[in-house]
Design a protein around this motif. Sequence first.
Motif, short mmCIF file in Angstrom:
data_model
loop_
_atom_site.label_atom_id
_atom_site.label_comp_id
_atom_site.label_asym_id
_atom_site.label_seq_id
_atom_site.Cartn_x
_atom_site.Cartn_y
_atom_site.Cartn_z
N LEU A 1 -9.99 -5.60 18.59
CA LEU A 1 -10.38 -7.00 18.55
C LEU A 1 -9.12 -7.86 18.52
O LEU A 1 -8.17 -7.52 17.81
N PRO A 2 -9.10 -8.98 19.25
CA PRO A 2 -7.90 -9.80 19.27
C PRO A 2 -7.63 -10.55 17.97
O PRO A 2 -6.51 -10.96 17.70
N PHE A 3 -8.67 -10.75 17.16
CA PHE A 3 -8.54 -11.45 15.88
C PHE A 3 -9.67 -10.99 14.97
O PHE A 3 -10.67 -10.45 15.44
N PRO A 4 -9.54 -11.19 13.66
CA PRO A 4 -10.60 -10.77 12.73
C PRO A 4 -11.91 -11.50 13.05
O PRO A 4 -11.91 -12.72 13.22
N PRO A 5 -13.02 -10.77 13.14
CA PRO A 5 -14.30 -11.40 13.50
C PRO A 5 -14.98 -12.14 12.34
O PRO A 5 -15.93 -12.87 12.55
N LEU A 6 -14.50 -11.89 11.13
CA LEU A 6 -15.04 -12.53 9.94
C LEU A 6 -13.87 -13.03 9.10
O LEU A 6 -12.76 -12.49 9.21
N PRO A 7 -14.10 -14.02 8.24
CA PRO A 7 -13.00 -14.48 7.39
C PRO A 7 -12.68 -13.48 6.28
O PRO A 7 -13.51 -12.67 5.90
N GLY A 8 -11.45 -13.56 5.79
CA GLY A 8 -11.06 -12.80 4.60
C GLY A 8 -10.78 -11.33 4.85
O GLY A 8 -10.58 -10.87 5.97
N LYS A 9 -10.80 -10.61 3.73
CA LYS A 9 -10.48 -9.18 3.73
C LYS A 9 -11.42 -8.37 4.62
O LYS A 9 -11.00 -7.46 5.32
N LYS A 10 -12.71 -8.69 4.57
CA LYS A 10 -13.70 -7.95 5.37
C LYS A 10 -13.37 -8.04 6.86
O LYS A 10 -13.43 -7.05 7.59
N GLY A 11 -13.02 -9.24 7.33
CA GLY A 11 -12.67 -9.42 8.73
C GLY A 11 -11.43 -8.62 9.11
O GLY A 11 -11.37 -8.04 10.21
N GLN A 12 -10.45 -8.58 8.22
CA GLN A 12 -9.24 -7.80 8.49
C GLN A 12 -9.54 -6.31 8.54
O GLN A 12 -9.00 -5.59 9.38
N GLU A 13 -10.41 -5.84 7.65
CA GLU A 13 -10.80 -4.43 7.66
C GLU A 13 -11.51 -4.07 8.97
O GLU A 13 -11.26 -3.02 9.55
N ILE A 14 -12.40 -4.96 9.42
CA ILE A 14 -13.12 -4.71 10.68
C ILE A 14 -12.15 -4.70 11.84
O ILE A 14 -12.20 -3.80 12.70
N GLN A 15 -11.23 -5.66 11.89
CA GLN A 15 -10.26 -5.71 12.99
C GLN A 15 -9.42 -4.44 13.03
O GLN A 15 -9.08 -3.96 14.11
N ALA A 16 -9.11 -3.87 11.87
CA ALA A 16 -8.26 -2.69 11.79
C ALA A 16 -8.99 -1.38 12.09
O ALA A 16 -8.35 -0.36 12.35
N SER A 17 -10.35 -1.40 12.09
CA SER A 17 -11.07 -0.12 12.22
C SER A 17 -12.23 -0.13 13.21
O SER A 17 -12.91 0.89 13.35
#
Length: 90
Positions: A17-33
């Motif tokens: 993903l080009p950027f986190p799809p959700l705000p905060g930690k959850k979005g970063q976790e999704i972008q990374a996995s």
Amino acid sequence: MTQTVFCRKYQQELEALPFPPLPGKKGQEIQASVSKQAWEEWQALQTRLINEKHLSLLDPEARAYLNDQMERFLDNRETDRAEGYVPPAQ
């Protein structure tokens, strides 16, 4: 060059993903996995669930339900199906 990520749904390296799809930690976790492909498939399922089950995103229970379904989908566990949904003919 396209970034890739080891997708937890497909268990392989796929486009990230080009950027986190959700705000905060959850979005970063999704972008990374989660791959772009898996996220787009989840968004399609989420849209069907919202429409067919007449969910309101203002309702905390509906948001919790969708979050649970998202985790199930991304972990390759069984998810609810939108009743009455007929996939388009290929």
